[in-house]
Design an enzyme around this catalytic site. Structure first.
Site, PDB file in Angstrom:
ATOM      1  N   GLN A 251      16.865  22.784 -22.961  1.00  0.00           N
ATOM      2  CA  GLN A 251      16.038  23.500 -21.986  1.00  0.00           C
ATOM      3  C   GLN A 251      16.863  24.300 -20.981  1.00  0.00           C
ATOM      4  OE1 GLN A 251      13.595  21.379 -18.691  1.00  0.00           O
ATOM      5  NE2 GLN A 251      12.127  22.276 -20.113  1.00  0.00           N
TER       6      GLN A 251
ATOM      7  N   HIS B  28      16.419  25.964 -17.449  1.00  0.00           N
ATOM      8  CA  HIS B  28      15.515  25.957 -16.305  1.00  0.00           C
ATOM      9  C   HIS B  28      15.491  27.367 -15.729  1.00  0.00           C
ATOM     10  CE1 HIS B  28      13.820  25.121 -12.395  1.00  0.00           C
ATOM     11  NE2 HIS B  28      13.677  23.835 -12.675  1.00  0.00           N
TER      12      HIS B  28
ATOM     13  N   ARG C 261       8.590  25.847 -18.708  1.00  0.00           N
ATOM     14  CA  ARG C 261       9.914  26.453 -18.496  1.00  0.00           C
ATOM     15  C   ARG C 261      10.365  27.371 -19.624  1.00  0.00           C
ATOM     16  NH1 ARG C 261      12.656  21.071 -15.839  1.00  0.00           N
ATOM     17  NH2 ARG C 261      11.512  21.331 -13.889  1.00  0.00           N
TER      18      ARG C 261
ATOM     19  N   PHE D  38       3.296  21.615 -10.589  1.00  0.00           N
ATOM     20  CA  PHE D  38       4.529  21.823 -11.337  1.00  0.00           C
ATOM     21  C   PHE D  38       4.192  22.557 -12.636  1.00  0.00           C
ATOM     22  CE2 PHE D  38       8.960  20.546 -11.142  1.00  0.00           C
ATOM     23  CZ  PHE D  38       9.074  20.124  -9.836  1.00  0.00           C
TER      24      PHE D  38
ATOM     25  N   ARG E 111      10.518  20.127 -22.493  1.00  0.00           N
ATOM     26  CA  ARG E 111      10.031  19.134 -21.532  1.00  0.00           C
ATOM     27  C   ARG E 111       9.317  19.820 -20.373  1.00  0.00           C
ATOM     28  NH1 ARG E 111      12.080  17.211 -16.523  1.00  0.00           N
ATOM     29  NH2 ARG E 111      14.087  18.255 -16.745  1.00  0.00           N
TER      30      ARG E 111
ATOM     31  N   LEU F  31      20.683  24.444  -9.257  1.00  0.00           N
ATOM     32  CA  LEU F  31      19.232  24.452  -9.437  1.00  0.00           C
ATOM     33  C   LEU F  31      18.448  24.681  -8.146  1.00  0.00           C
ATOM     34  CD1 LEU F  31      17.271  23.802 -11.862  1.00  0.00           C
ATOM     35  CD2 LEU F  31      16.823  21.703 -10.630  1.00  0.00           C
TER      36      LEU F  31
ATOM     37  N   HIS G  22      19.840  23.076 -18.622  1.00  0.00           N
ATOM     38  CA  HIS G  22      19.310  22.026 -17.742  1.00  0.00           C
ATOM     39  C   HIS G  22      19.077  20.681 -18.401  1.00  0.00           C
ATOM     40  CE1 HIS G  22      17.282  20.537 -14.223  1.00  0.00           C
ATOM     41  NE2 HIS G  22      16.150  20.351 -14.861  1.00  0.00           N
TER      42      HIS G  22
ATOM     43  N   GLU H  12      11.645  23.690  -9.496  1.00  0.00           N
ATOM     44  CA  GLU H  12      10.359  24.306  -9.834  1.00  0.00           C
ATOM     45  C   GLU H  12       9.314  23.941  -8.770  1.00  0.00           C
ATOM     46  OE1 GLU H  12       9.462  24.173 -14.160  1.00  0.00           O
ATOM     47  OE2 GLU H  12       7.747  22.994 -13.496  1.00  0.00           O
TER      48      GLU H  12
HETATM   49  C1  LIG Z   1      19.732  19.312 -10.694  1.00  0.00           C
HETATM   50  C2  LIG Z   1      18.707  18.561 -11.494  1.00  0.00           C
HETATM   51  C3  LIG Z   1      17.408  18.429 -11.005  1.00  0.00           C
HETATM   52  C4  LIG Z   1      16.447  17.728 -11.736  1.00  0.00           C
HETATM   53  N1  LIG Z   1      15.176  17.598 -11.222  1.00  0.00           N
HETATM   54  C5  LIG Z   1      14.257  16.876 -11.893  1.00  0.00           C
HETATM   55  C6  LIG Z   1      12.965  16.644 -11.350  1.00  0.00           C
HETATM   56  O1  LIG Z   1      12.635  17.062 -10.249  1.00  0.00           O
HETATM   57  N2  LIG Z   1      12.072  15.941 -12.081  1.00  0.00           N
HETATM   58  C7  LIG Z   1      12.388  15.431 -13.307  1.00  0.00           C
HETATM   59  O2  LIG Z   1      11.543  14.787 -13.915  1.00  0.00           O
HETATM   60  N3  LIG Z   1      13.625  15.608 -13.834  1.00  0.00           N
HETATM   61  C8  LIG Z   1      14.560  16.308 -13.153  1.00  0.00           C
HETATM   62  N4  LIG Z   1      15.810  16.475 -13.696  1.00  0.00           N
HETATM   63  C9  LIG Z   1      16.156  15.777 -14.944  1.00  0.00           C
HETATM   64  C10 LIG Z   1      16.394  14.301 -14.661  1.00  0.00           C
HETATM   65  O3  LIG Z   1      16.950  14.146 -13.385  1.00  0.00           O
HETATM   66  C11 LIG Z   1      17.351  13.667 -15.665  1.00  0.00           C
HETATM   67  O4  LIG Z   1      16.960  13.970 -16.968  1.00  0.00           O
HETATM   68  C12 LIG Z   1      17.339  12.137 -15.508  1.00  0.00           C
HETATM   69  O5  LIG Z   1      17.557  11.788 -14.159  1.00  0.00           O
HETATM   70  C13 LIG Z   1      18.376  11.495 -16.396  1.00  0.00           C
HETATM   71  O6  LIG Z   1      18.469  10.133 -16.063  1.00  0.00           O
HETATM   72  P1  LIG Z   1      19.358   9.148 -16.941  1.00  0.00           P
HETATM   73  O7  LIG Z   1      19.241   7.806 -16.324  1.00  0.00           O
HETATM   74  O8  LIG Z   1      18.995   9.306 -18.362  1.00  0.00           O
HETATM   75  O9  LIG Z   1      20.850   9.721 -16.797  1.00  0.00           O
HETATM   76  P2  LIG Z   1      21.798   9.958 -15.508  1.00  0.00           P
HETATM   77  O10 LIG Z   1      21.077   9.811 -14.231  1.00  0.00           O
HETATM   78  O11 LIG Z   1      22.522  11.202 -15.771  1.00  0.00           O
HETATM   79  O12 LIG Z   1      22.786   8.736 -15.594  1.00  0.00           O
HETATM   80  C14 LIG Z   1      23.730   8.620 -16.639  1.00  0.00           C
HETATM   81  C15 LIG Z   1      24.523   7.362 -16.406  1.00  0.00           C
HETATM   82  O13 LIG Z   1      25.324   7.110 -17.553  1.00  0.00           O
HETATM   83  C16 LIG Z   1      26.626   6.759 -17.156  1.00  0.00           C
HETATM   84  N5  LIG Z   1      27.516   7.125 -18.264  1.00  0.00           N
HETATM   85  C17 LIG Z   1      27.615   8.303 -18.924  1.00  0.00           C
HETATM   86  N6  LIG Z   1      28.561   8.228 -19.875  1.00  0.00           N
HETATM   87  C18 LIG Z   1      29.050   6.969 -19.829  1.00  0.00           C
HETATM   88  C19 LIG Z   1      30.047   6.270 -20.553  1.00  0.00           C
HETATM   89  N7  LIG Z   1      30.735   6.850 -21.535  1.00  0.00           N
HETATM   90  N8  LIG Z   1      30.303   4.985 -20.228  1.00  0.00           N
HETATM   91  C20 LIG Z   1      29.653   4.379 -19.207  1.00  0.00           C
HETATM   92  N9  LIG Z   1      28.690   5.003 -18.487  1.00  0.00           N
HETATM   93  C21 LIG Z   1      28.403   6.268 -18.811  1.00  0.00           C
HETATM   94  C22 LIG Z   1      26.870   7.493 -15.862  1.00  0.00           C
HETATM   95  O14 LIG Z   1      27.827   6.812 -15.096  1.00  0.00           O
HETATM   96  C23 LIG Z   1      25.471   7.430 -15.220  1.00  0.00           C
HETATM   97  O15 LIG Z   1      25.360   6.251 -14.473  1.00  0.00           O
HETATM   98  C24 LIG Z   1      16.790  17.166 -12.972  1.00  0.00           C
HETATM   99  C25 LIG Z   1      18.089  17.291 -13.467  1.00  0.00           C
HETATM  100  C26 LIG Z   1      19.025  18.003 -12.739  1.00  0.00           C
HETATM  101  C27 LIG Z   1      20.401  18.160 -13.336  1.00  0.00           C
END
Ligand SMILES: Cc1cc2nc3c(=O)[nH]c(=O)nc-3n(C[C@H](O)[C@H](O)[C@H](O)COP(=O)(O)OP(=O)(O)OC[C@H]3O[C@@H](n4cnc5c(N)ncnc54)[C@H](O)[C@@H]3O)c2cc1C
Length: 586
Positions: free
Chosen positions: A243, A245, A289, A116, A397, A255, A356, A258
């Site tokens: 960031q 991507h 990135r 990666f 990142r 997306l 991203h 990578e």
């Molecule tokens: C398409 C894509 C591919 C990616 N691929 C990778 C990868 O291969 N490797 C890597 O390391 N990272 C990757 N990332 C980044 C990574 O996936 C995210 O940064 C990470 O999953 C975020 O996790 P989280 O738990 O912080 O938030 P999220 O998974 O976004 O969850 C947010 C949660 O908060 C809740 N929420 C939001 N606002 C409120 C509110 N006001 N009240 C109540 N609940 C709320 C939502 O319901 C949800 O459950 C990728 C991101 C994307 C978009």
């Protein structure tokens, strides 16, 4: 209005929130509040992998991983936090394996690993295989695995509950300071307001990619958690670092992981040249990135882009063969076919950078405690995952470090919040705890102004794409600021068409837009004040990194309580333990 009482409430059911819940629910009475059904969280869209120096397929260790993370973040990373993340990465992967995550395997049955961007052997010698993966559905598998384990453990979920405010009262033990005593939520199904009293609240609400038009992020990533905390006068850290991507589907932003380049795919310009050889001679397409995205934009600006408008480059996977594409990268192969009508098996895919990931967010300690300034925490308030800034990503990142971040710091904050909750009593009710949310909801429901939510959101995203993307200047950022501030004024005249109580998504989109506008302003103000180029923040007018003046984190505070308000900026030192800033060559 209904009231509830839990020791710990977790806001968000993505990877960070559910990893925290698994720890917290075994130690304290815990509830998870989430605006989406848990398995719809954006973590489920993550494709490429989660890294840990397991050394399953070649020599590796967590110290190299730490170095790569610090260098990848253009030395703005807090090195104590990065060390913790990279050391605990190994257990984080094995925790998931024990919970049942179906990782891809080596022929010997170990967890397989792939290359990666920015992950190297021995401090930059060559690319290393460090990312653990489950095809190109790693995040999907993480989310499902965590959810199943939460269900097994009896975690209580409140699904489709939107948290719109937190409760802060005077801290009885520390005069002059505040303590968090719960959160206030809007229930989508009924339109009811719920007050959740708690000893500790963990924010795990994810990112804010919907500030931009061209983004890999889901429609739901509107930065609510960051917005709620910011409106309470608490700071946001390093918001200028967003960031892009490199490989979004051109024109769409969807997306392509990578991991494709990790498996050997190559970026080419119109003439078929592998242009990354010029920008990063050692690791080429696997540079971090920020470097790849800038290089792609330069190729286009200098007239070497492809297509009728010469406005994209190509991701060439054709030499990988149908079998690798169908088995290791099946989803992205399908995305290219479905959305662009291009088959990666036989043709190069048009790609361009897509918004991203938020490197910045709610500042925390390594145990997830939220900071109210450079040195003090708000007792009872925690944050983890993309909405938080520990800071392990600095100004850029590395790929796969976010799925790692949510697991390591999700777990740490879950433990810390639950243990803290055992040491305190519930605080007496704040006066009228739901007032802010009731007026936010009712004012918008009853508003009759002529502005439409969708129009303002489109205008916001257009100016952010045009003026605050991969490259920025004083002039473009000032334009973005003028536009965003004007949109904030127009927002005070916004109304929604649906006036009903049940499943009023129209109303919620209006509230989300308020958070997006607020965050866009913080991003632009922070970017204007950082007169250097570093990581995800590339200023054409200040093209060099300036360690003398800017080796420090930005802290942005909201002054005043109305929507139209001032942003005050402060600074926080960067924690440097082992690595001195050096020129960043790949
Ligand atoms: C398409 C894509 C591919 C990616 N691929 C990778 C990868 O291969 N490797 C890597 O390391 N990272 C990757 N990332 C980044 C990574 O996936 C995210 O940064 C990470 O999953 C975020 O996790 P989280 O738990 O912080 O938030 P999220 O998974 O976004 O969850 C947010 C949660 O908060 C809740 N929420 C939001 N606002 C409120 C509110 N006001 N009240 C109540 N609940 C709320 C939502 O319901 C949800 O459950 C990728 C991101 C994307 C978009």
């Amino acid at each position: 209005m209904q009231t509830h009482r839990y020791d710990v409430i977790i806001v968000g059911a993505g990877g960070a929130g559910m990893r925290a819940a698994i720890e917290s629910s075994g130690r304290a009475r815990t509830a998870v509040l989430t605006k989406l059904y848990p398995t719809r969280s954006h973590t489920g869209a993550a494709q490429g992998g989660m890294c840990a120096a397991l050394a399953n397929v070649e020599d590796d260790n967590w110290e190299w991983h730490t170095f790569d993370t610090v260098k990848g973040g253009d030395y703005l990373v807090d090195q104590d936090a990065a060390e913790i993340m990279c050391r605990e990465a190994i257990d984080a992967v094995y925790d998931l394996e024990r919970m049942g995550l179906p990782f891809n395997r080596t022929p010997e049955g170990r967890i397989d690993q792939r290359r990666f961007g920015g992950h190297t052997r021995n401090h930059g010698e060559a690319a290393v295989r460090r990312a653990c993966y489950a095809a190109d559905r790693t995040g999907h598998m993480i989310l499902q695995t965590l959810y199943q384990n939460c269900v097994k453990q009896g975690v209580e979920f409140f699904n489709e509950f939107y948290v719109l405010d937190i409760m802060l009262t005077d801290d009885p033990e520390n005069p002059g300071e505040q303590i968090c005593t719960g959160a206030v939520a809007y229930e989508l199904a009924t339109g009811e307001i719920h007050v959740f009293h708690a000893k500790a609240v963990i924010f795990a609400t994810g990112g804010a990619g919907k500030v931009f038009k061209t983004t890999s992020n889901a429609h739901t990533l509107t930065g609510d958690g960051m917005g709620v905390v910011f409106r309470k006068g608490l700071p946001l850290e390093d918001m200028e670092f967003y960031q892009f991507h490199p490989t979004g589907l051109a024109g769409l932003g969807i997306l392509l992981t990578e991991g494709a380049r990790g498996e050997g795919a190559i970026l080419r310009n119109e003439s078929g040249e592998r242009f990354m050889e010029r920008y990063a001679p050692t690791i080429k397409d696997l540079a971090p990135r920020d470097i790849v995205a800038r290089s792609m934009v330069l190729e286009v600006l200098e007239g070497r882009g492809g297509g009728p408008h010469k406005d994209y480059v190509y991701l060439d996977c054709t030499h990988l063969g149908a079998e690798v594409l169908e088995t290791k990268l099946p989803d992205i192969t399908e995305f290219a076919r479905t959305y662009l009508g291009v088959d990666p098996v036989t043709e190069p895919v048009p790609v361009f950078p897509t918004a991203h990931y938020a490197m910045g967010g709610i500042p925390t300690t390594v145990n997830g405690e939220v900071l109210r300034d450079t040195d003090h925490v708000v007792r009872g308030l925690y944050a983890a995952g993309e909405c938080a800034c520990v800071s392990v990503h600095g100004s850029n990142r590395l790929g796969t470090n976010s799925l790692l971040d949510i697991n390591v710091f999700g777990k740490r904050s879950g433990i810390a919040a639950a243990e803290y909750s055992k040491t305190v009593d519930f605080q007496p009710d704040a006066e009228l705890p739901a007032d802010t949310v009731i007026s936010m909801v009712e004012n918008l429901r009853n508003a009759t102004g002529g502005e439409r939510v969708a129009d303002l959101r489109i205008a916001l995203q257009a100016t952010m794409d045009a003026n605050s993307a991969v490259y920025r200047t004083e002039e473009t950022l000032k334009q973005a600021l003028t536009d965003v501030q004007l949109l904030k004024e127009r927002y005070s005249n916004v109304s929604v068409q649906d006036k009903g109580q049940r499943f009023n998504t129209d109303l919620l989109e209006g509230i989300e837009l308020g958070f997006l506008l607020e965050l866009a302003e913080v991003m632009v103000v922070s970017a204007l004040n950082r007169k250097e180029s570093r990581g995800g923040h590339a200023r054409e007018d200040y093209p060099s990194r300036d360690d003398t003046n800017y080796m420090r984190h930005t802290m942005a505070y909201k002054e005043g309580s109305e929507l139209i308000s001032d942003i005050r900026l402060g600074w926080k030192p960067v924690v440097q333990t082992r690595y001195q800033p050096m020129e960043r060559k790949y």
